[in-house]
Design a protein around this motif. Structure first.
Motif, mmCIF file in Angstrom:
data_model
loop_
_atom_site.group_PDB
_atom_site.id
_atom_site.type_symbol
_atom_site.label_atom_id
_atom_site.label_comp_id
_atom_site.label_asym_id
_atom_site.label_seq_id
_atom_site.Cartn_x
_atom_site.Cartn_y
_atom_site.Cartn_z
ATOM 1 N N VAL A 151 -61.332 10.721 73.288
ATOM 2 C CA VAL A 151 -60.516 11.608 74.132
ATOM 3 C C VAL A 151 -59.389 10.787 74.730
ATOM 4 O O VAL A 151 -59.624 9.726 75.312
ATOM 5 C CB VAL A 151 -61.367 12.261 75.242
ATOM 6 C CG1 VAL A 151 -60.500 13.154 76.121
ATOM 7 C CG2 VAL A 151 -62.503 13.067 74.629
ATOM 8 N N GLN A 154 -55.447 16.275 78.203
ATOM 9 C CA GLN A 154 -56.533 17.216 77.987
ATOM 10 C C GLN A 154 -57.842 16.477 77.786
ATOM 11 O O GLN A 154 -57.931 15.534 77.008
ATOM 12 C CB GLN A 154 -56.222 18.085 76.762
ATOM 13 C CG GLN A 154 -57.297 19.063 76.381
ATOM 14 C CD GLN A 154 -57.427 20.238 77.341
ATOM 15 O OE1 GLN A 154 -56.923 20.188 78.447
ATOM 16 N NE2 GLN A 154 -58.088 21.285 76.911
ATOM 17 N N ARG A 178 -60.863 13.731 69.102
ATOM 18 C CA ARG A 178 -60.889 13.524 67.657
ATOM 19 C C ARG A 178 -61.916 12.452 67.312
ATOM 20 O O ARG A 178 -62.249 11.593 68.146
ATOM 21 C CB ARG A 178 -59.514 13.098 67.134
ATOM 22 C CG ARG A 178 -58.501 14.218 67.140
ATOM 23 C CD ARG A 178 -57.170 13.741 66.578
ATOM 24 N NE ARG A 178 -57.267 13.329 65.183
ATOM 25 C CZ ARG A 178 -57.180 14.163 64.152
ATOM 26 N NH1 ARG A 178 -57.020 15.458 64.357
ATOM 27 N NH2 ARG A 178 -57.241 13.710 62.908
ATOM 28 N N VAL A 200 -69.403 22.847 70.947
ATOM 29 C CA VAL A 200 -68.039 22.555 70.503
ATOM 30 C C VAL A 200 -67.788 23.210 69.154
ATOM 31 O O VAL A 200 -68.713 23.547 68.411
ATOM 32 C CB VAL A 200 -67.787 21.026 70.385
ATOM 33 C CG1 VAL A 200 -67.870 20.357 71.736
ATOM 34 C CG2 VAL A 200 -68.772 20.402 69.393
ATOM 35 N N ALA A 212 -60.940 18.317 74.593
ATOM 36 C CA ALA A 212 -60.782 18.204 73.142
ATOM 37 C C ALA A 212 -60.562 16.741 72.790
ATOM 38 O O ALA A 212 -59.997 15.974 73.568
ATOM 39 C CB ALA A 212 -59.615 19.053 72.648
ATOM 40 N N THR A 253 -61.451 17.246 64.415
ATOM 41 C CA THR A 253 -61.071 17.553 65.789
ATOM 42 C C THR A 253 -62.205 18.318 66.451
ATOM 43 O O THR A 253 -62.725 19.281 65.881
ATOM 44 C CB THR A 253 -59.782 18.388 65.837
ATOM 45 O OG1 THR A 253 -58.731 17.664 65.201
ATOM 46 C CG2 THR A 253 -59.383 18.688 67.265
ATOM 47 N N VAL A 254 -62.578 17.891 67.651
ATOM 48 C CA VAL A 254 -63.691 18.488 68.388
ATOM 49 C C VAL A 254 -63.125 19.142 69.645
ATOM 50 O O VAL A 254 -62.437 18.501 70.438
ATOM 51 C CB VAL A 254 -64.746 17.424 68.758
ATOM 52 C CG1 VAL A 254 -65.910 18.065 69.491
ATOM 53 C CG2 VAL A 254 -65.223 16.695 67.512
ATOM 54 N N SER A 255 -63.434 20.443 69.835
ATOM 55 C CA SER A 255 -62.909 21.199 70.977
ATOM 56 C C SER A 255 -64.052 21.907 71.678
ATOM 57 O O SER A 255 -64.921 22.508 71.028
ATOM 58 C CB SER A 255 -61.872 22.231 70.512
ATOM 59 O OG SER A 255 -60.841 21.614 69.769
#
Length: 382
Positions: free
Chosen positions: A160, A176, A181, A104, A179, A123-125
């Motif tokens: 999520v 989504q 937080r 990520v 992604a 924020t993690v994507s």
């Protein structure tokens, strides 16, 4: 007798002046006043801004929805490096098939005046082909700034907002899943230096360049704090002399930002989005008297199947099928419509709606009006 006439004339003049005053007052009441705004909403303090942070990490604990390691080899390499740093050595040829790990990118905004130990959101994507980060945990990840220095460390459970389910060949997903937080998921480790308390002058930067608004802000500051307190350097920057003591400077800025100013009306502008057909215009747009004719060209392309047969049954020929193309062009008669001059936004909208054009046609009409000089506004196509 002369005195009476003089009194009558004087009274008549007084009544006329009184009527003129009432008329002017009524006219001023009709003209809409520009709404006053706080200086806080118009400017930002120079040097007081956020800083972007970014980092690369791993999310573990996924329920089989992680990266497919055969397609994302960097995930396996990252896991091997992480295990090696924890004292677990794996052979380089080991072929791990991971399903619960995802690579990520972690991003965050470091607010101004952030101190060591303060918590910030991250924020993690997903970076690879992970299907979902729901239920995963971010392993300790350093967050770096543009200078390559580490300013925060992130770790925690990923939240999520979406949901999804799969069964056989059917799948259902809401929002989504790749992604999420982590509220207060990073701890600030390094502070960003600021010259807020060092310089004698504070710079106020307008969000939109406007010489008139800058002049009004200077006048409002000088009226509240005295002549010579503020100076407009250009249409966007205002230099303000502030107290040297940090406590007094904070109180000074708090009072300054709450001062109200009536900003100048921005330049007339029409923004057109050619991809979506959106048209947006501000209140300063005006329209001159003009005549408009707009026609649509319609082209129809078709194909007919024709069958050719022999004239007589014993002629020895064969039935042949042939395709014949047809092209038809239609151009409706364009009716010239008169558009009266419009002095305000409401009249402009009514005049354009009277044409009955589609949004895409309206874009072409606005461009033609601008070229003809009838549209008194800047036309920006995005």
């Amino acid at each position: 007798m002369n005195g009476r006439i003089w009194v009558d004339r004087r009274g008549h003049i007084g009544r006329v002046l009184f009527a003129l005053v009432l008329a002017c007052a009524g006219f001023l009441a009709i003209v809409p006043a520009q709404a006053a705004e706080r200086i806080k909403d118009l400017v930002s303090v120079g040097g007081v801004r956020d800083n972007q942070l970014v980092g690369y990490g791993l999310v573990v604990g996924l329920d089989g929805s992680g990266d497919q390691t055969t397609q994302t080899p960097f995930t396996v390499q990252s896991v091997i490096n992480m295990l090696r740093s924890l004292g677990v050595n794996l052979p380089p040829t080991s072929n791990m098939q991971l399903k619960n790990v995802a690579a990520v990118m972690v991003t965050a905004d470091l607010p101004p005046f952030a101190r060591a130990g303060q918590r910030i959101d991250v924020t993690v994507s997903a970076l690879g082909n992970a299907k979902s980060l729901k239920g995963g945990t971010l392993v300790m990840t350093p967050l770096k700034g543009a200078d390559g220095q580490i300013y925060a460390m992130a770790q925690g459970n990923v939240v999520v907002g979406g949901a999804g389910a799969r069964s056989g060949g059917a799948a259902q997903q809401i929002n989504q899943l790749a992604a999420g937080r982590i509220p207060a998921g990073a701890t600030v480790e390094r502070e960003v230096g600021s010259d807020f308390a060092q310089s004698d002058v504070i710079r106020l930067e307008l969000q939109d360049t406007d010489f008139g608004t800058a002049t009004k802000i200077v006048r409002a500051i000088e009226h509240a704090f005295g002549f010579g307190t503020a100076e407009a350097l250009d249409g966007r920057t205002i230099a303000v002399r502030a107290p040297a003591d940090p406590s007094d400077r904070v109180a000074f800025l708090a009072r300054l930002q709450n001062l109200t100013v009536e900003p100048d009306v921005q330049r007339a502008k029409v923004v057109v989005n050619s991809r979506t057909g959106s048209v947006v215009m501000n209140q300063a747009v005006t329209l001159q008297h003009v005549a408009v004719a707009h026609g649509n060209l319609k082209v129809t392309v078709g194909e007919n199947l024709a069958v050719s047969q022999p004239n007589t049954p014993l002629a020895g020929g064969a039935t042949v099928a042939a395709r014949q193309g047809q092209v038809q062009i239609e151009q409706p008669v364009a009716v010239i419509q008169e558009m009266k001059g419009a002095a305000n936004l409401s009249d402009v909208v009514k005049a354009l709606n009277a044409l009955g054009a589609t949004p895409m046609d309206l874009i072409s009409i606005l461009q033609a009006l601008k070229s003809a000089g009838a549209l008194r506004a800047d036309l920006e196509v995005i």
